[in-house]
Design a protein around this motif. Structure first.
Motif, PDB file in Angstrom:
ATOM      1  N   GLY A  76       0.761  -1.017  -0.089  1.00  0.00           N
ATOM      2  CA  GLY A  76      -0.176  -0.252  -0.069  1.00  0.00           C
ATOM      3  C   GLY A  76       1.018   0.953   0.349  1.00  0.00           C
ATOM      4  N   VAL A  77       1.904   1.385   0.595  1.00  0.00           N
ATOM      5  CA  VAL A  77       2.927   2.155   0.731  1.00  0.00           C
ATOM      6  C   VAL A  77       3.359   2.541  -0.425  1.00  0.00           C
ATOM      7  CG1 VAL A  77       4.961   3.932   1.996  1.00  0.00           C
ATOM      8  CG2 VAL A  77       2.904   2.812   3.165  1.00  0.00           C
ATOM      9  N   LEU A  78       3.861   1.603  -0.969  1.00  0.00           N
ATOM     10  CA  LEU A  78       4.573   1.272  -2.808  1.00  0.00           C
ATOM     11  C   LEU A  78       3.760   1.950  -3.399  1.00  0.00           C
ATOM     12  CD1 LEU A  78       6.748   1.108  -4.887  1.00  0.00           C
ATOM     13  CD2 LEU A  78       5.740  -1.375  -4.558  1.00  0.00           C
ATOM     14  N   ALA A  79       2.809   1.750  -3.660  1.00  0.00           N
ATOM     15  CA  ALA A  79       1.407   1.952  -4.211  1.00  0.00           C
ATOM     16  C   ALA A  79       1.399   3.320  -3.932  1.00  0.00           C
ATOM     17  CB  ALA A  79       0.138   1.584  -3.930  1.00  0.00           C
ATOM     18  N   LEU A  80       0.606   4.300  -2.809  1.00  0.00           N
ATOM     19  CA  LEU A  80       0.829   5.503  -2.759  1.00  0.00           C
ATOM     20  C   LEU A  80       1.418   6.335  -3.221  1.00  0.00           C
ATOM     21  CD1 LEU A  80      -1.012   7.569  -0.564  1.00  0.00           C
ATOM     22  CD2 LEU A  80       0.441   6.885   1.400  1.00  0.00           C
ATOM     23  N   TYR A  81       3.076   6.509  -2.888  1.00  0.00           N
ATOM     24  CA  TYR A  81       4.146   7.064  -3.438  1.00  0.00           C
ATOM     25  C   TYR A  81       3.891   7.371  -5.044  1.00  0.00           C
ATOM     26  CZ  TYR A  81       7.264   7.394   0.904  1.00  0.00           C
ATOM     27  OH  TYR A  81       7.895   8.074   1.846  1.00  0.00           O
ATOM     28  N   ALA A  82       3.927   6.325  -5.354  1.00  0.00           N
ATOM     29  CA  ALA A  82       3.641   5.858  -6.836  1.00  0.00           C
ATOM     30  C   ALA A  82       2.539   6.868  -7.385  1.00  0.00           C
ATOM     31  CB  ALA A  82       3.874   4.863  -7.562  1.00  0.00           C
ATOM     32  N   PHE A  83       1.456   6.994  -7.099  1.00  0.00           N
ATOM     33  CA  PHE A  83       0.152   7.427  -7.444  1.00  0.00           C
ATOM     34  C   PHE A  83       0.317   8.662  -7.727  1.00  0.00           C
ATOM     35  CE2 PHE A  83      -4.657   8.263  -7.066  1.00  0.00           C
ATOM     36  CZ  PHE A  83      -4.763   7.846  -8.219  1.00  0.00           C
ATOM     37  N   MET A  84       0.717   9.156  -5.737  1.00  0.00           N
ATOM     38  CA  MET A  84       1.414  10.710  -6.264  1.00  0.00           C
ATOM     39  C   MET A  84       2.251  11.545  -6.565  1.00  0.00           C
ATOM     40  SD  MET A  84      -0.943  11.354  -3.124  1.00  0.00           S
ATOM     41  CE  MET A  84      -2.359  10.203  -3.245  1.00  0.00           C
ATOM     42  N   TYR A  85       2.940  10.815  -7.341  1.00  0.00           N
ATOM     43  CA  TYR A  85       3.951  11.046  -8.192  1.00  0.00           C
ATOM     44  C   TYR A  85       3.537  11.186  -9.881  1.00  0.00           C
ATOM     45  CZ  TYR A  85       7.426  11.182 -11.885  1.00  0.00           C
ATOM     46  OH  TYR A  85       8.086  12.188 -12.659  1.00  0.00           O
ATOM     47  N   ALA A  86       2.163   9.958 -10.108  1.00  0.00           N
ATOM     48  CA  ALA A  86       1.930   9.722 -11.183  1.00  0.00           C
ATOM     49  C   ALA A  86       0.779  11.017 -11.470  1.00  0.00           C
ATOM     50  CB  ALA A  86       0.706   8.778 -11.468  1.00  0.00           C
ATOM     51  N   LEU A  87       0.011  11.635 -10.403  1.00  0.00           N
ATOM     52  CA  LEU A  87      -1.619  12.781 -10.732  1.00  0.00           C
ATOM     53  C   LEU A  87       0.133  13.843 -11.276  1.00  0.00           C
ATOM     54  CD1 LEU A  87      -3.217  11.814  -6.842  1.00  0.00           C
ATOM     55  CD2 LEU A  87      -4.102  11.509  -9.972  1.00  0.00           C
ATOM     56  N   GLY A  88       0.208  14.014 -10.974  1.00  0.00           N
ATOM     57  CA  GLY A  88       1.051  15.100 -11.021  1.00  0.00           C
ATOM     58  C   GLY A  88       1.820  15.633 -12.251  1.00  0.00           C
ATOM     59  N   ALA A  89       2.205  14.482 -13.283  1.00  0.00           N
ATOM     60  CA  ALA A  89       2.458  14.657 -14.543  1.00  0.00           C
ATOM     61  C   ALA A  89       1.642  13.865 -15.357  1.00  0.00           C
ATOM     62  CB  ALA A  89       3.891  12.910 -14.171  1.00  0.00           C
ATOM     63  N   ALA A  90       0.559  13.513 -14.816  1.00  0.00           N
ATOM     64  CA  ALA A  90      -0.403  12.795 -15.977  1.00  0.00           C
ATOM     65  C   ALA A  90      -1.729  13.305 -16.334  1.00  0.00           C
ATOM     66  CB  ALA A  90      -0.545  11.131 -16.352  1.00  0.00           C
ATOM     67  N   PRO A  91      -2.622  13.527 -16.643  1.00  0.00           N
ATOM     68  CA  PRO A  91      -4.255  13.922 -16.705  1.00  0.00           C
ATOM     69  C   PRO A  91      -4.980  12.810 -15.826  1.00  0.00           C
ATOM     70  CG  PRO A  91      -3.289  14.201 -19.621  1.00  0.00           C
ATOM     71  CD  PRO A  91      -2.735  13.506 -18.347  1.00  0.00           C
TER      72      PRO A  91
END
Length: 298
Positions: A76-91
């Protein structure tokens, strides 16, 4: 009282809406705060809210299946980091479409980890939903400004598939949904704070309501998802995850002026049809929910 399949579907719908709202709040703050700090605030809000529920804290020692919690919290923590980054980089709509390709992995993980069997109708719906979500994937990888966000959300999708399957395992072991959320919130705070401190940016007062929305909607999404998993198999719930895609597309348009591409729109229609097929198919499946006794004792 509604049958279990429809109760699960309603909880899954609530989870999709609240998760989309939390993600939109994170995207609003993505240009102002570092990724690690956003992940920390998302985790910290959940811990603060749930620690206030004193009965859960008192019962903390009754948590069952430690190995299941390790899987849930680590992935869950790994997914949280990756998802937060993706939100700022793509629509937003694109991130959600790719993120929910995890649904193809959920029935496989459930078969391997929980011994659950999904009906052929559910498997067909999952495959159709994955095909729809995959439509905009290749064009996005060819855009330099979006490629890293796409790769990050793919990592988040894989990690979340394992994490959500662990949630199902924990509820089968007798852990209350609130307990599952409480322990994950505490673990995610410990996992995100060390990375957030070196680049800490103090948010201005005007951003605190958005931070509150980020955390509170995130808690609601976790709790409603845990309730859904306590009432249905992973295979049934997998296609219902796609309901977050149109919700995210709407928020992306309203808040950020993002107009989904034609491929994203086609994919959204396909996954909505797949979700409807899954609900109808599972409602007529006799073995809708089979206890996982061999893992509940771990």
């Amino acid at each position: 009282m509604l049958p279990s399949p429809f109760q699960a579907a309603l909880w899954a719908l609530a989870s999709a809406i609240t998760f989309s709202a939390s993600s939109a709040a994170a995207k609003l703050l993505g240009s102002k705060l570092p990724t690690a700090e956003l992940a920390f605030f998302r985790a910290a809000a959940g811990a603060v809210v749930l620690v206030a529920v004193w009965r859960l804290v008192v019962d903390l020692g009754k948590a069952k299946d430690p190995a299941g919690y390790v899987l849930r919290c680590g992935l869950g923590v790994l997914a949280l980091y990756a998802f937060m980054y993706a939100l700022g980089a793509a629509p937003l709509a694109l991130v959600f479409l790719i993120f929910f390709t995890r649904t193809l992995m959920l029935p496989v993980a459930a078969r391997l980890m929980l011994g659950e069997r999904s009906s052929p109708v559910v498997w067909v719906a999952v495959v159709i939903g994955f095909a729809g979500a995959a439509l905009p994937l290749m064009p996005a990888l060819q855009e330099p400004q979006q490629a890293w966000g796409v790769l990050a959300v793919l990592v988040a999708a894989v990690a979340t598939a394992g994490s959500q399957t662990a949630v199902r395992r924990l509820t089968e072991a007798g852990n209350a949904p609130g307990m599952v959320v409480l322990i994950y919130s505490a673990a995610s705070v410990l996992g995100t704070l060390p990375a957030a401190l070196p680049s800490w940016v103090t948010p201005p007062a005007a951003d605190w309501p958005v931070l509150a929305a980020l955390g509170l909607f995130g808690v609601a999404a976790q709790y409603t998802a845990a309730k859904a998993f306590s009432k249905a198999t992973v295979g049934f719930l997998a296609p219902l995850d796609f309901l977050a895609v149109p919700a995210a597309a709407g928020l992306g348009w309203l808040l950020f002026g993002e107009v989904p591409s034609m491929l994203t729109g086609i994919g959204a229609v396909i996954v909505l049809v797949a979700a409807a097929v899954a609900v109808v198919g599972s409602a007529h499946t006799r073995e809708f929910r089979r206890p996982v006794q061999q893992l509940a004792k771990v």
